[in-house]
Design a protein around this motif. Sequence first.
Motif, PDB file in Angstrom:
ATOM      1  N   ARG A  30      29.200  -6.837 -29.134  1.00 48.50           N
ATOM      2  CA  ARG A  30      29.535  -7.744 -29.970  1.00 48.50           C
ATOM      3  C   ARG A  30      29.512  -9.369 -29.021  1.00 48.50           C
ATOM      4  NH1 ARG A  30      35.701  -8.972 -32.761  1.00 48.50           N
ATOM      5  NH2 ARG A  30      34.797 -10.929 -34.010  1.00 48.50           N
ATOM      6  N   LEU A  31      28.796 -10.040 -29.956  1.00 53.62           N
ATOM      7  CA  LEU A  31      28.294 -11.432 -29.302  1.00 53.62           C
ATOM      8  C   LEU A  31      29.373 -12.429 -29.146  1.00 53.62           C
ATOM      9  CD1 LEU A  31      24.708 -11.167 -30.480  1.00 53.62           C
ATOM     10  CD2 LEU A  31      25.485 -10.492 -28.128  1.00 53.62           C
ATOM     11  N   ARG A  32      29.187 -13.434 -28.437  1.00 51.59           N
ATOM     12  CA  ARG A  32      29.895 -14.633 -28.345  1.00 51.59           C
ATOM     13  C   ARG A  32      29.188 -15.355 -29.477  1.00 51.59           C
ATOM     14  NH1 ARG A  32      32.704 -15.469 -23.154  1.00 51.59           N
ATOM     15  NH2 ARG A  32      31.903 -13.934 -21.846  1.00 51.59           N
ATOM     16  N   ASP A  33      30.113 -16.335 -30.081  1.00 47.68           N
ATOM     17  CA  ASP A  33      29.426 -17.466 -30.706  1.00 47.68           C
ATOM     18  C   ASP A  33      28.627 -18.220 -29.891  1.00 47.68           C
ATOM     19  OD1 ASP A  33      30.837 -16.593 -32.909  1.00 47.68           O
ATOM     20  OD2 ASP A  33      32.531 -17.785 -32.936  1.00 47.68           O
ATOM     21  N   ARG A  34      29.056 -18.660 -28.697  1.00 51.59           N
ATOM     22  CA  ARG A  34      28.356 -19.552 -27.904  1.00 51.59           C
ATOM     23  C   ARG A  34      28.081 -19.035 -26.447  1.00 51.59           C
ATOM     24  NH1 ARG A  34      25.065 -22.861 -29.907  1.00 51.59           N
ATOM     25  NH2 ARG A  34      26.011 -23.622 -31.803  1.00 51.59           N
ATOM     26  N   ALA A  35      27.006 -18.798 -25.915  1.00 53.60           N
ATOM     27  CA  ALA A  35      26.563 -18.104 -24.727  1.00 53.60           C
ATOM     28  C   ALA A  35      27.337 -18.864 -23.655  1.00 53.60           C
ATOM     29  CB  ALA A  35      25.144 -17.984 -24.182  1.00 53.60           C
ATOM     30  N   SER A  36      27.937 -18.176 -22.588  1.00 52.88           N
ATOM     31  CA  SER A  36      28.654 -18.697 -21.550  1.00 52.88           C
ATOM     32  C   SER A  36      27.924 -18.441 -20.251  1.00 52.88           C
ATOM     33  CB  SER A  36      29.955 -18.030 -21.514  1.00 52.88           C
ATOM     34  OG  SER A  36      30.897 -18.409 -20.472  1.00 52.88           O
ATOM     35  N   TYR A  37      27.220 -19.202 -19.887  1.00 52.25           N
ATOM     36  CA  TYR A  37      26.302 -19.059 -18.733  1.00 52.25           C
ATOM     37  C   TYR A  37      27.312 -19.565 -17.382  1.00 52.25           C
ATOM     38  CZ  TYR A  37      21.993 -17.742 -20.994  1.00 52.25           C
ATOM     39  OH  TYR A  37      21.191 -17.024 -21.659  1.00 52.25           O
ATOM     40  N   PRO A  38      26.812 -18.818 -16.169  1.00 51.06           N
ATOM     41  CA  PRO A  38      28.017 -19.455 -14.997  1.00 51.06           C
ATOM     42  C   PRO A  38      27.495 -20.906 -14.726  1.00 51.06           C
ATOM     43  CG  PRO A  38      26.352 -17.704 -14.328  1.00 51.06           C
ATOM     44  CD  PRO A  38      26.259 -17.836 -15.729  1.00 51.06           C
ATOM     45  N   ASP A  42      20.488 -22.581 -14.919  1.00 48.84           N
ATOM     46  CA  ASP A  42      19.894 -23.397 -15.789  1.00 48.84           C
ATOM     47  C   ASP A  42      19.967 -23.646 -17.124  1.00 48.84           C
ATOM     48  OD1 ASP A  42      18.253 -23.910 -13.372  1.00 48.84           O
ATOM     49  OD2 ASP A  42      16.511 -22.737 -13.922  1.00 48.84           O
ATOM     50  N   LEU A  43      20.725 -22.492 -17.646  1.00 49.02           N
ATOM     51  CA  LEU A  43      21.081 -22.704 -18.921  1.00 49.02           C
ATOM     52  C   LEU A  43      22.579 -23.025 -19.218  1.00 49.02           C
ATOM     53  CD1 LEU A  43      18.904 -19.511 -20.152  1.00 49.02           C
ATOM     54  CD2 LEU A  43      18.575 -22.135 -20.581  1.00 49.02           C
ATOM     55  N   HIS A  44      23.274 -23.225 -18.390  1.00 48.38           N
ATOM     56  CA  HIS A  44      24.765 -23.486 -18.416  1.00 48.38           C
ATOM     57  C   HIS A  44      25.123 -24.581 -19.588  1.00 48.38           C
ATOM     58  CE1 HIS A  44      28.892 -23.794 -17.323  1.00 48.38           C
ATOM     59  NE2 HIS A  44      28.790 -25.138 -17.492  1.00 48.38           N
ATOM     60  N   GLY A  50      25.206 -16.739 -28.532  1.00 48.52           N
ATOM     61  CA  GLY A  50      25.165 -15.561 -27.956  1.00 48.52           C
ATOM     62  C   GLY A  50      24.139 -14.793 -28.361  1.00 48.52           C
ATOM     63  N   ALA A  51      23.647 -15.047 -29.602  1.00 53.97           N
ATOM     64  CA  ALA A  51      22.506 -14.120 -30.246  1.00 53.97           C
ATOM     65  C   ALA A  51      21.239 -14.602 -29.572  1.00 53.97           C
ATOM     66  CB  ALA A  51      22.485 -14.250 -31.581  1.00 53.97           C
ATOM     67  N   GLU A  52      21.095 -15.945 -29.266  1.00 50.83           N
ATOM     68  CA  GLU A  52      19.676 -16.507 -28.429  1.00 50.83           C
ATOM     69  C   GLU A  52      19.726 -15.837 -26.986  1.00 50.83           C
ATOM     70  OE1 GLU A  52      19.126 -20.552 -30.764  1.00 50.83           O
ATOM     71  OE2 GLU A  52      20.765 -20.540 -28.969  1.00 50.83           O
ATOM     72  N   ALA A  53      21.062 -15.962 -26.478  1.00 53.93           N
ATOM     73  CA  ALA A  53      20.962 -15.413 -25.048  1.00 53.93           C
ATOM     74  C   ALA A  53      21.047 -13.850 -24.956  1.00 53.93           C
ATOM     75  CB  ALA A  53      22.413 -16.014 -24.366  1.00 53.93           C
ATOM     76  N   TYR A  54      21.282 -13.082 -26.046  1.00 55.44           N
ATOM     77  CA  TYR A  54      20.999 -11.608 -26.066  1.00 55.44           C
ATOM     78  C   TYR A  54      19.679 -11.237 -26.231  1.00 55.44           C
ATOM     79  CZ  TYR A  54      22.351  -6.732 -26.382  1.00 55.44           C
ATOM     80  OH  TYR A  54      22.267  -5.500 -25.900  1.00 55.44           O
ATOM     81  N   THR A  55      18.946 -12.225 -26.963  1.00 54.03           N
ATOM     82  CA  THR A  55      17.365 -12.010 -27.452  1.00 54.03           C
ATOM     83  C   THR A  55      16.513 -12.328 -25.892  1.00 54.03           C
ATOM     84  OG1 THR A  55      17.530 -12.934 -29.798  1.00 54.03           O
ATOM     85  CG2 THR A  55      15.407 -13.188 -28.641  1.00 54.03           C
ATOM     86  N   ARG A  56      17.179 -13.374 -25.124  1.00 53.49           N
ATOM     87  CA  ARG A  56      16.447 -13.521 -23.946  1.00 53.49           C
ATOM     88  C   ARG A  56      16.621 -12.173 -22.934  1.00 53.49           C
ATOM     89  NH1 ARG A  56      15.853 -19.082 -22.031  1.00 53.49           N
ATOM     90  NH2 ARG A  56      15.766 -20.385 -24.064  1.00 53.49           N
ATOM     91  N   VAL A 118      21.972 -11.416 -16.595  1.00 60.54           N
ATOM     92  CA  VAL A 118      22.524 -12.780 -16.721  1.00 60.54           C
ATOM     93  C   VAL A 118      22.669 -13.265 -18.134  1.00 60.54           C
ATOM     94  CG1 VAL A 118      22.842 -15.134 -15.795  1.00 60.54           C
ATOM     95  CG2 VAL A 118      22.296 -13.234 -14.054  1.00 60.54           C
ATOM     96  N   HIS A 119      21.476 -12.921 -18.702  1.00 61.17           N
ATOM     97  CA  HIS A 119      21.670 -13.267 -20.092  1.00 61.17           C
ATOM     98  C   HIS A 119      22.623 -12.352 -21.079  1.00 61.17           C
ATOM     99  CE1 HIS A 119      18.390 -16.249 -19.505  1.00 61.17           C
ATOM    100  NE2 HIS A 119      17.750 -15.218 -18.766  1.00 61.17           N
ATOM    101  N   ARG A 120      22.735 -11.220 -20.719  1.00 60.17           N
ATOM    102  CA  ARG A 120      23.636 -10.219 -21.339  1.00 60.17           C
ATOM    103  C   ARG A 120      25.038 -10.643 -21.064  1.00 60.17           C
ATOM    104  NH1 ARG A 120      27.041  -6.094 -20.843  1.00 60.17           N
ATOM    105  NH2 ARG A 120      26.882  -4.586 -22.552  1.00 60.17           N
ATOM    106  N   GLN A 121      25.316 -11.101 -19.753  1.00 63.52           N
ATOM    107  CA  GLN A 121      26.678 -11.297 -19.399  1.00 63.52           C
ATOM    108  C   GLN A 121      27.168 -12.701 -19.950  1.00 63.52           C
ATOM    109  OE1 GLN A 121      25.698 -11.146 -15.157  1.00 63.52           O
ATOM    110  NE2 GLN A 121      26.838  -9.244 -14.920  1.00 63.52           N
ATOM    111  N   ALA A 122      26.048 -13.574 -20.390  1.00 67.98           N
ATOM    112  CA  ALA A 122      26.531 -14.914 -20.858  1.00 67.98           C
ATOM    113  C   ALA A 122      26.621 -14.640 -22.437  1.00 67.98           C
ATOM    114  CB  ALA A 122      25.400 -15.793 -20.619  1.00 67.98           C
ATOM    115  N   ALA A 123      25.941 -13.659 -23.059  1.00 62.17           N
ATOM    116  CA  ALA A 123      25.868 -13.393 -24.674  1.00 62.17           C
ATOM    117  C   ALA A 123      27.057 -12.516 -25.129  1.00 62.17           C
ATOM    118  CB  ALA A 123      24.482 -12.637 -24.902  1.00 62.17           C
ATOM    119  N   VAL A 124      27.339 -11.690 -23.974  1.00 61.37           N
ATOM    120  CA  VAL A 124      28.407 -10.637 -24.744  1.00 61.37           C
ATOM    121  C   VAL A 124      29.830 -10.959 -24.903  1.00 61.37           C
ATOM    122  CG1 VAL A 124      29.101  -8.118 -24.461  1.00 61.37           C
ATOM    123  CG2 VAL A 124      26.670  -8.749 -24.561  1.00 61.37           C
TER     124      VAL A 124
END
Length: 142
Positions: A30-38, A42-44, A50-56, A118-124
């Motif tokens: 299940r994805l987040r609405d908005r990715a949460s990068y640390p 660079d993408l913070h 979340g979908a865009e981050a999971y695609t990455r 890192v993209h998965r962790q930001a997305a999920v």
Amino acid sequence: MTQVDPTRDQFDAFKALDRDEPCEMLNLVRLRDRASYPEGHDLHAAGLTGAEAYTRYGAQSAPVLRRVGGAILWRGDYRTVLIGPQDERWDHVFVARYPSAHAFMAMVKDPDYAIAVVHRQAAVLTSRLIRCAPAATGEVFG
């Protein structure tokens, strides 16, 4: 409670199983609405979904998956929960197959995968990752 990465106990239990047998991993994501990068990534502040981050994550992890001999065995589009918590819904449902648990371990230890995850962790928002071993198929349950 969200679950994105395994706990130490879960990872130890995974490693305690036969590492030579084929390894099939049921993934419910299940994805987040908005990715949460640390902070500091660079993408913070990029505002990715979340979908865009999971695609990455998928694009960057795919070469590593192939390198260890893994593949996506099955993928499906989630519809509804028939038995289970009604508040669970999944954006991605798939089974990844690895020739062995050694191959899965090689993937998660790969330096290129460390960058991709890192993209998965930001997305999920939450997930389930369930290790299975292949079993005979047929026309009966059980």
